[in-house]
Scaffold this active site. Structure first.
Site, PDB file in Angstrom:
ATOM      1  N   LEU A 138     -87.620  57.969  58.578  1.00 31.33           N
ATOM      2  CA  LEU A 138     -87.922  57.456  57.133  1.00 31.33           C
ATOM      3  C   LEU A 138     -87.325  55.858  57.329  1.00 31.33           C
ATOM      4  CD1 LEU A 138     -86.567  60.419  54.817  1.00 31.33           C
ATOM      5  CD2 LEU A 138     -89.068  59.754  55.235  1.00 31.33           C
ATOM      6  N   ASP A 139     -87.887  55.009  56.655  1.00 34.79           N
ATOM      7  CA  ASP A 139     -87.452  53.589  56.497  1.00 34.79           C
ATOM      8  C   ASP A 139     -85.870  53.673  55.915  1.00 34.79           C
ATOM      9  OD1 ASP A 139     -89.802  52.785  57.482  1.00 34.79           O
ATOM     10  OD2 ASP A 139     -90.571  52.328  55.283  1.00 34.79           O
ATOM     11  N   LYS A 140     -85.325  52.566  56.372  1.00 41.69           N
ATOM     12  CA  LYS A 140     -83.871  52.502  55.803  1.00 41.69           C
ATOM     13  C   LYS A 140     -83.821  52.814  54.416  1.00 41.69           C
ATOM     14  CE  LYS A 140     -80.144  48.933  55.491  1.00 41.69           C
ATOM     15  NZ  LYS A 140     -79.894  47.440  55.523  1.00 41.69           N
TER      16      LYS A 140
END
Length: 325
Positions: A138-140
């Site tokens: 998942l993105d940051k």
């Protein structure tokens, strides 16, 4: 101690004309393109029994690829005592709920302090698993559910299930603009031509499919549910931007603040102050890699998205007119 691996796969007919390094990277998607290229140049990859060291050689389809290499990178990653929000755990896997601002994997600009570093601390044996068991990212600033494998067999099977689209991932998001109906985006995604840290819809990119449906209308925003068929970097963010409905807070992909007419000062400040993409991995469903049991997990929408949703809902209720819908 380095881990010896041997991988075998067959080039698909659909890959006809691809460069060897690209074809191998697609066949063994669990490893980065840079690592694949290193293995190629080091003579670790055979094509139909012959060692090939030229990445630009074209494949025809049907070739048998064998990779015989070592995994050493994991030894350089540091175990760090970082808490994890564990939703489920057994001897083969765990499911975590990732908070905002937590990078999944070390990389340029983020050498540590990641989910991977935390996994190495809490589960030292996971160092023997490629990528410390991480199956998908998942993105940051995207929150929500991730499955992590604790053993090599579990990771191999989960990665294969992901590639075969047998892992269901559903997301909650807030998009900018008035979306009238759900649908599907079937557009390939590749690296942005000029902004190298971003992705974009690109004719020569990898296939990517996102399904979406409208969950709730607001005056200048729409709450949506999305389901991924593929798992490209920034996929939902790119596809929603392509539809000209970028996610609230996602300035990288055009999600600049849009304030409804005559909105209250409080709502205006909340919209302008929302500093991350409004995206949360709310549901994860897959068959257990060992037992075969179907497992489904849900993660509550985080407080920041709940607060902005309630504010937009109240704004829509207080300023309702026939023109709004």
């Amino acid at each position: 101690m380095a881990q010896q691996i041997e991988l075998t796969n067959t080039v698909k007919d659909s890959q006809l004309g691809q460069r060897l390094d690209q074809a191998v990277a697609e066949l063994f998607a669990d490893f980065s393109r840079s690592r694949i290229k290193e293995w190629l140049l080091a003579g670790k990859i055979q094509v139909d029994g012959e060692v090939i060291t030229k990445p630009r050689v074209k494949v025809m389809g049907g070739e048998v690829i064998i990779v015989q290499a070592e995994l050493e990178d994991e030894e350089r990653w540091e175990a760090q005592d970082i808490p994890l929000d564990i939703v489920y755990e057994d001897e083969d896997l765990l499911v975590i709920n990732k908070p905002i601002g937590f990078v999944v994997h070390p990389g340029a600009g983020t050498p540590d302090g990641t989910v991977l570093n935390a996994l190495l601390f809490h589960y030292p044996d996971i160092a023997e698993v490629p990528r410390a068991g991480i199956v998908h990212r998942l993105d940051k600033d995207t929150t929500g559910l991730m499955v992590v494998a604790k053993t090599v067999p579990a990771q191999t099977r989960l990665v294969r299930a992901l590639q075969k689209r047998k892992i269901t991932r559903e997301y909650e998001a807030i998009a900018i603009g008035k979306m009238t109906a759900g649908g599907k985006v079937d557009q390939p995604i590749g690296r942005h031509s000029t902004k190298r840290t971003l992705m974009a819809v690109a004719p020569m990119g990898k296939p990517a499919v996102t399904h979406y449906r409208v969950a709730e209308h607001f005056r200048e925003h729409t709450r949506i549910r999305l389901r991924l068929e593929s798992g490209r970097t920034h996929q939902i963010r790119v596809h929603m931007s392509y539809l000209q409905h970028p996610l609230l807070g996602d300035t990288a992909y055009g999600g600049r603040a849009r304030i409804p007419k005559e909105a209250s000062e409080e709502v205006t400040e909340m919209i302008r102050g929302f500093q991350r993409q409004a995206l949360h991995a709310v549901m994860l469903r897959f068959d257990h890699p060992v037992t075969g049991e179907t497992m489904e997990f849900h993660a509550p929408v985080p407080d920041d998205m709940v607060a902005i949703t309630e504010a937009l809902r109240e704004d829509a209720r207080d300023n309702h007119s026939e023109d709004d819908y």
